[in-house]
Enzyme design. Structure first.
Site, mmCIF file in Angstrom:
data_model
loop_
_atom_site.group_PDB
_atom_site.id
_atom_site.type_symbol
_atom_site.label_atom_id
_atom_site.label_comp_id
_atom_site.label_asym_id
_atom_site.label_seq_id
_atom_site.Cartn_x
_atom_site.Cartn_y
_atom_site.Cartn_z
ATOM 1 N N ASP A 30 0.865 -1.185 0.000
ATOM 2 C CA ASP A 30 0.000 0.000 0.000
ATOM 3 C C ASP A 30 0.895 1.226 0.000
ATOM 4 O OD1 ASP A 30 -1.570 2.272 1.041
ATOM 5 O OD2 ASP A 30 -3.139 0.784 1.358
ATOM 6 N N ILE A 31 0.595 2.132 -0.917
ATOM 7 C CA ILE A 31 1.431 3.323 -1.095
ATOM 8 C C ILE A 31 1.518 4.146 0.197
ATOM 9 C CG2 ILE A 31 -0.379 4.920 -1.943
ATOM 10 C CD1 ILE A 31 2.863 4.396 -3.811
ATOM 11 N N ASN A 87 -12.411 -2.577 4.310
ATOM 12 C CA ASN A 87 -13.441 -1.539 4.344
ATOM 13 C C ASN A 87 -14.425 -1.749 3.198
ATOM 14 O OD1 ASN A 87 -11.996 -0.343 6.469
ATOM 15 N ND2 ASN A 87 -10.744 0.862 5.048
ATOM 16 N N GLN A 94 -14.056 3.052 2.814
ATOM 17 C CA GLN A 94 -13.505 2.537 1.554
ATOM 18 C C GLN A 94 -13.308 3.712 0.594
ATOM 19 O OE1 GLN A 94 -15.860 -0.484 -0.443
ATOM 20 N NE2 GLN A 94 -14.192 -1.015 -1.840
ATOM 21 N N HIS A 100 -10.399 -4.997 -1.447
ATOM 22 C CA HIS A 100 -9.014 -5.227 -1.016
ATOM 23 C C HIS A 100 -8.956 -5.444 0.488
ATOM 24 C CE1 HIS A 100 -9.945 -0.932 -1.072
ATOM 25 N NE2 HIS A 100 -9.211 -0.845 0.019
ATOM 26 N N PHE A 101 -7.942 -6.176 0.883
ATOM 27 C CA PHE A 101 -7.699 -6.466 2.305
ATOM 28 C C PHE A 101 -6.373 -5.833 2.690
ATOM 29 C CE2 PHE A 101 -10.678 -9.390 0.673
ATOM 30 C CZ PHE A 101 -11.610 -9.533 1.683
ATOM 31 N N HIS A 102 -6.423 -5.015 3.740
ATOM 32 C CA HIS A 102 -5.209 -4.381 4.254
ATOM 33 C C HIS A 102 -4.546 -5.335 5.243
ATOM 34 C CE1 HIS A 102 -6.194 -0.107 3.115
ATOM 35 N NE2 HIS A 102 -7.428 -0.573 3.152
#
Ligand code: AMP
Ligand code: ZN
Length: 148
Positions: A30-31, A87, A94, A100-102
């Site tokens: 993740d950026i 989210n 979100q 997506h899953f963090h």
């Protein structure tokens, strides 16, 4: 989906720091790097959120998460734990509407991730909890749940 940033990452039209990829999923940094190693796991199939999964897609995506989570943990001896966050919907924070899953490694109580759950347990009677339980249970039973 043409104007989806994560579909563009899957197509390599936008660069990413990819840590794992197969025919079903992609996992990349993740950026924002909320904490070092913060990684996103996404299905290659464009689905906006958890409510658009069927069991087959869920099996493909969820099955890989423990392996990627473990690799992140082992990659850095300072990692003490991990929050896995998903989210769904703008209200639920979100901002990219490709599911997506963090995977957020945790280093200490003073690291740069915060999440808190309010304890409302004293506000509920058993009858109220029973009523909430029944309405959810009724949707799960009898194949009532849409798309699953
Ligand atoms: P969410 O707010 O749960 O929808 O999370 C979206 C996440 O996507 C945020 O944490 C962003 O930092 C991350 N993100 C957005 N664009 C990129 C990108 N090009 N590469 C990596 N992560 C991104
Ligand atoms: Zn997409």
């Amino acid at each position: 989906m043409t104007d989806c940033i994560f579909c563009k990452i899957i197509a390599n039209d936008i660069p990413s720091f990819t840590v794992y990829e197969d025919e079903d999923i992609k996992a990349f940094l993740d950026i924002s790097q909320t904490t070092p190693g913060h990684t996103l796991v996404i299905p290659k199939k464009h689905v906006a959120n958890i409510f658009e999964y069927d069991q087959a897609l869920a099996s493909k995506v969820f099955a890989k998460i423990p392996m990627i989570a473990s690799a992140i943990k082992v990659s850095n001896p300072d990692i003490q734990g991990m929050n896995i966050v998903n989210n769904n919907g703008e209200l639920a924070y979100q901002s990219v509407f490709h599911s997506h899953f963090h995977l957020i490694p945790r280093y200490s109580t003073k690291d740069t991730f915060k999440m808190s759950f309010k304890d409302n347990s004293k506000k509920y009677t058993s009858e109220q909890l029973e009523s909430i339980m029944t309405s959810i249970k009724n949707e799960i039973g009898e194949n009532n749940v849409k798309n699953i």
